[in-house]
Design an enzyme around this catalytic site. Sequence first.
Site, short mmCIF file in Angstrom:
data_model
loop_
_atom_site.label_atom_id
_atom_site.label_comp_id
_atom_site.label_asym_id
_atom_site.label_seq_id
_atom_site.Cartn_x
_atom_site.Cartn_y
_atom_site.Cartn_z
N SER A 143 0.82 -1.21 0.00
CA SER A 143 0.00 0.00 0.00
C SER A 143 0.86 1.27 0.00
O SER A 143 1.84 1.36 0.74
CB SER A 143 -0.93 0.01 1.22
OG SER A 143 -1.62 1.24 1.29
N LYS B 272 -13.01 -4.74 2.31
CA LYS B 272 -13.99 -3.66 2.11
C LYS B 272 -15.43 -4.11 2.39
O LYS B 272 -16.21 -3.35 2.95
CB LYS B 272 -13.87 -3.09 0.70
CG LYS B 272 -12.58 -2.31 0.46
CD LYS B 272 -12.59 -1.63 -0.89
CE LYS B 272 -11.33 -0.79 -1.08
NZ LYS B 272 -11.37 -0.01 -2.34
N ASP C 270 -14.16 6.16 -2.79
CA ASP C 270 -13.56 5.81 -4.08
C ASP C 270 -14.22 6.59 -5.22
O ASP C 270 -13.53 7.06 -6.13
CB ASP C 270 -13.69 4.31 -4.34
CG ASP C 270 -12.68 3.49 -3.55
OD1 ASP C 270 -11.62 4.03 -3.21
OD2 ASP C 270 -12.96 2.31 -3.27
N GLY D 115 -15.38 -4.37 -6.98
CA GLY D 115 -15.70 -3.39 -5.96
C GLY D 115 -15.45 -1.96 -6.40
O GLY D 115 -16.25 -1.06 -6.13
#
Length: 278
Positions: free
Chosen positions: A20, A71, A108, A137
């Site tokens: 990440s 998520k 997002d 997603g």
Amino acid sequence: MIISGKAKLAGVMGWPVGHSRSPRLHGFWLEAYGIDGAYVPLAVPPERAAEAIRVLPALGFRGCNVTVPHKEIAAAAVDHLDETARRAGAVNTIVVREDGSLEGRNTDGFGFLENLKAGAPGWTATAGPAVVLGAGGAARAVVASLIDDGAPEVRLLNRTRARAEALAADIGDGVRVFDWVSRETLLADAALVVNTTTQGMHGQPPLDLSLEALAPAAVVTDIVYTPLITPLLAAAHARGNRVVDGLGMLLHQARPGFAAWFGTEPEVTEELRRFVLG
């Protein structure tokens, strides 16, 4: 930076999480704004994710980001969902409220639109139909944000049609599902093309899509940012279309969480882009 015992805490939870770039991103902002705080990687296996989310208040965290594969788990673990997270069925940002309850948000879509508007000045969702490839997603947030921002139609295509149909049913009016084989015929009057699949990412085959029918005024974007210029974006740029890379989506989606946890509205700058790319 040196932090004190009063440091504000946040982080990113995923499995794995070592790849990440969020700690680098938030760390840049913390230093730039002189904030006494820390943003840390939280490597949590899926079977313990719900438990880890629930103990965030007890550990003094103000919240965290949530990445793959947590998520959907997060959406079920929090106490409250904002409308965007509810529609997407996924949470990427958790905020610990003053009463200790957990609010799940999905930023997002916000990051996607802000990136497009910054990277293609003058672009608006109302300009014409959008073609969205993929139904995972990230696609849920992208499709919902385009509909909410006034897109007249979102044409959704996925190799597994049933998954696209499930997404369209959840989002509602304005989303039409097409077979994957028809993807190139749908480009002729499209104002936007979005790749939400992993095709084109390092280690993956390029997206199989000819842009021959695409209008010169259309914008092409890819949520992948490794590499920054995917084969799709390179092909679009070569024929004169405006292109928007996926890094800005990562940067802009982080803004609301940082503001909630650390009390400062951060800016996305070229210096930040260069730093996050390392």
